[in-house]
Design an enzyme around this catalytic site. Structure first.
Site, PDB file in Angstrom:
ATOM      1  N   ASP A  22      -5.254 -10.118  -7.040  1.00 54.11           N
ATOM      2  CA  ASP A  22      -6.335 -10.310  -6.068  1.00 54.11           C
ATOM      3  C   ASP A  22      -6.579 -11.795  -5.783  1.00 54.11           C
ATOM      4  O   ASP A  22      -6.376 -12.640  -6.657  1.00 54.11           O
ATOM      5  CB  ASP A  22      -7.607  -9.661  -6.631  1.00 54.11           C
ATOM      6  CG  ASP A  22      -8.645  -9.385  -5.547  1.00 54.11           C
ATOM      7  OD1 ASP A  22      -8.334  -9.552  -4.358  1.00 54.11           O
ATOM      8  OD2 ASP A  22      -9.766  -9.011  -5.911  1.00 54.11           O
ATOM      9  N   HIS A  39      -0.803 -13.757   1.423  1.00 53.57           N
ATOM     10  CA  HIS A  39       0.020 -12.682   0.854  1.00 53.57           C
ATOM     11  C   HIS A  39       1.457 -13.157   0.624  1.00 53.57           C
ATOM     12  O   HIS A  39       2.108 -12.760  -0.341  1.00 53.57           O
ATOM     13  CB  HIS A  39       0.001 -11.455   1.772  1.00 53.57           C
ATOM     14  CG  HIS A  39      -1.352 -10.812   1.871  1.00 53.57           C
ATOM     15  ND1 HIS A  39      -2.143 -10.579   0.765  1.00 53.57           N
ATOM     16  CD2 HIS A  39      -2.075 -10.367   2.938  1.00 53.57           C
ATOM     17  CE1 HIS A  39      -3.284 -10.010   1.151  1.00 53.57           C
ATOM     18  NE2 HIS A  39      -3.270  -9.881   2.461  1.00 53.57           N
ATOM     19  N   LEU A 133      13.525  -5.340 -17.807  1.00 53.82           N
ATOM     20  CA  LEU A 133      12.135  -5.074 -17.416  1.00 53.82           C
ATOM     21  C   LEU A 133      12.040  -3.952 -16.380  1.00 53.82           C
ATOM     22  O   LEU A 133      12.808  -3.943 -15.411  1.00 53.82           O
ATOM     23  CB  LEU A 133      11.545  -6.359 -16.811  1.00 53.82           C
ATOM     24  CG  LEU A 133      10.136  -6.258 -16.235  1.00 53.82           C
ATOM     25  CD1 LEU A 133       9.093  -6.290 -17.343  1.00 53.82           C
ATOM     26  CD2 LEU A 133       9.859  -7.385 -15.238  1.00 53.82           C
TER      27      LEU A 133
HETATM   28  C1  FPP Z   1      -5.392  -8.542  -2.773  1.00 53.77           C
HETATM   29  O1  FPP Z   1      -5.852  -9.817  -2.333  1.00 53.77           O
HETATM   30  C2  FPP Z   1      -3.956  -8.464  -2.557  1.00 53.77           C
HETATM   31  C3  FPP Z   1      -3.330  -7.507  -1.836  1.00 53.77           C
HETATM   32  C4  FPP Z   1      -4.058  -6.391  -1.207  1.00 53.77           C
HETATM   33  C5  FPP Z   1      -1.873  -7.550  -1.603  1.00 53.77           C
HETATM   34  C6  FPP Z   1      -1.020  -7.988  -2.764  1.00 53.77           C
HETATM   35  C7  FPP Z   1       0.325  -8.323  -2.273  1.00 53.77           C
HETATM   36  C8  FPP Z   1       1.101  -9.331  -2.736  1.00 53.77           C
HETATM   37  C9  FPP Z   1       0.737 -10.165  -3.879  1.00 53.77           C
HETATM   38  C10 FPP Z   1       2.411  -9.614  -2.084  1.00 53.77           C
HETATM   39  C11 FPP Z   1       3.568  -8.978  -2.793  1.00 53.77           C
HETATM   40  C12 FPP Z   1       3.734  -7.653  -2.241  1.00 53.77           C
HETATM   41  C13 FPP Z   1       4.770  -6.798  -2.409  1.00 53.77           C
HETATM   42  C14 FPP Z   1       4.764  -5.544  -1.657  1.00 53.77           C
HETATM   43  C15 FPP Z   1       5.914  -7.015  -3.292  1.00 53.77           C
HETATM   44  P1  FPP Z   1      -6.901  -9.880  -1.151  1.00 53.77           P
HETATM   45  O2  FPP Z   1      -6.188  -9.958   0.129  1.00 53.77           O
HETATM   46  O3  FPP Z   1      -7.863  -8.729  -1.274  1.00 53.77           O
HETATM   47  O4  FPP Z   1      -7.634 -11.232  -1.454  1.00 53.77           O
HETATM   48  P2  FPP Z   1      -9.145 -11.596  -1.156  1.00 53.77           P
HETATM   49  O5  FPP Z   1      -9.978 -10.708  -2.051  1.00 53.77           O
HETATM   50  O6  FPP Z   1      -9.233 -13.030  -1.512  1.00 53.77           O
HETATM   51  O7  FPP Z   1      -9.397 -11.342   0.306  1.00 53.77           O
END
Ligand code: FPP
Length: 238
Positions: A22, A39, A133
Site C-alpha cells: 500500500d 504503481h 520461492l
Molecule cells: C495500493 O496502493 C496498491 C495497489 C492497489 C496496487 C499494487 C500494485 C503494485 C505494487 C504493482 C505490481 C503489480 C503487479 C500486478 C505485479 P494505493 O494505490 O492504494 O496507494 P494509496 O493508498 O497511497 O492511494
C-alpha cells in the site's frame, strides 16, 4: 545497510511472508505525478523484494496486487494496473524462471482481462516445476470470496455438516498446499487487513510499516524479519 547489519537467524526464517503493498498513490502524489507512476514504482519495489525473499530462502511470498474491491477505482487506474500486471508477467518471467521462482496467481480469474489471464497462465506454466520461492500474486483476490468458494464446493460435493472441519476448508482455498503466512506486512501506514487472506492469517505476526510501498526495499524486509524473530509466537498456548 545490508544483511550483515541485522541479527537474522537463518534457522528461524519465516516460511511464508504476505504483503499488502500500500501507498503507491501517495508516493506518486508527493512527487506530483499520476497514481500509475506510483504503481509502476511499486512494480520495481516488488522486483527487489522477490529477489531478497528468494535469496533469504523464504519459501512463499504472497503479494496483494489487486483486490476484488479495486474495480471501484477509475477506469484509467484499473486499466493501468492490468497493463502493469501483463508487463510484470512478460518482462520479469525469464529472470524469475532463471531464479527458480514458481509463479502462481490467486484470486478469481474469470473477471480479469484476457491479456492478464493469458500472460499469467504462461508465467505459471513456464515456472510450475521450479523448486525455489513460490510467488503468489493476488489478482482480483478477496478473502471472503475465497471462503465462499470453498463453502460452495463443500456443499456441491454433498459433504455432511458433521464431516466439515478446518482442513476441509483450507484445502479448498487458493493456498491449498502451502503453509499459512508467518508474517503479514502492510506498508503505507494503514492498519487494516482489507479482505486479505482472512483464513490464512489467523496466526500471522502483523507488521504495519509507514513506508510507502515504492520505498520498501531489502533493508525494510530484513528489519521486519529481525523483529519477527524477536517475537514470541504461542499459537494460543501460554
Ligand atoms: C495500493 O496502493 C496498491 C495497489 C492497489 C496496487 C499494487 C500494485 C503494485 C505494487 C504493482 C505490481 C503489480 C503487479 C500486478 C505485479 P494505493 O494505490 O492504494 O496507494 P494509496 O493508498 O497511497 O492511494
Amino acid at each position: 545497510m545490508g544483511l550483515q547489519d541485522y541479527r537474522i537467524d537463518q534457522n528461524n526464517m519465516p516460511k511464508h511472508v504476505a504483503i499488502i503493498m500500500d501507498g503507491n498513490g501517495r508516493w506518486a502524489k508527493q512527487r506530483k505525478r499520476p497514481r500509475l507512476f506510483g504503481h509502476n514504482a511499486g512494480m520495481k519495489a516488488l522486483h527487489k523484494v522477490v529477489h531478497t525473499a528468494s535469496d533469504l530462502g523464504i519459501e512463499v511470498l504472497t503479494v496483494y496486487a489487486f483486490s476484488t474491491e479495486n474495480w471501484k477505482r477509475s477506469q484509467e487506474e484499473v486499466d493501468g494496473l492490468m497493463k502493469i500486471a501483463v508487463e510484470y508477467f512478460m518482462k520479469e518471467i525469464a529472470e524469475l524462471h532463471a531464479n527458480r521462482v514458481q509463479v502462481r496467481i490467486i484470486g478469481e480469474r474469470s473477471r480479469l482481462p484476457e491479456a492478464v489471464r493469458k500472460s499469467a497462465a504462461e508465467a505459471e506454466d513456464l515456472t510450475k516445476d521450479n523448486d525455489g520461492l513460490i510467488l503468489n500474486v493476488a489478482l482480483n483476490y478477496g478473502g471472503r470470496d475465497e471462503i465462499v468458494h470453498a463453502v460452495k464446493s463443500i456443499v456441491a460435493e454433498g459433504i455432511a455438516p458433521e464431516d466439515v472441519d478446518e482442513e476441509m476448508i483450507s484445502k479448498r482455498l487458493y493456498t491449498a498446499d502451502i503453509p499459512d503466512p508467518d508474517i503479514m506486512i502492510r506498508t503505507g501506514g494503514e492498519k487494516r487487513l482489507s479482505n486479505f487472506m482472512l483464513w490464512q492469517n489467523a496466526y500471522a505476526e502483523f507488521f504495519f510499516d509507514d513506508i510507502w510501498w515504492p520505498d520498501f526495499d531489502e533493508d525494510a524486509l530484513y528489519r521486519i524479519i529481525e523483529a519477527y524473530q524477536n517475537r514470541d509466537r504461542r499459537f494460543g498456548a501460554v
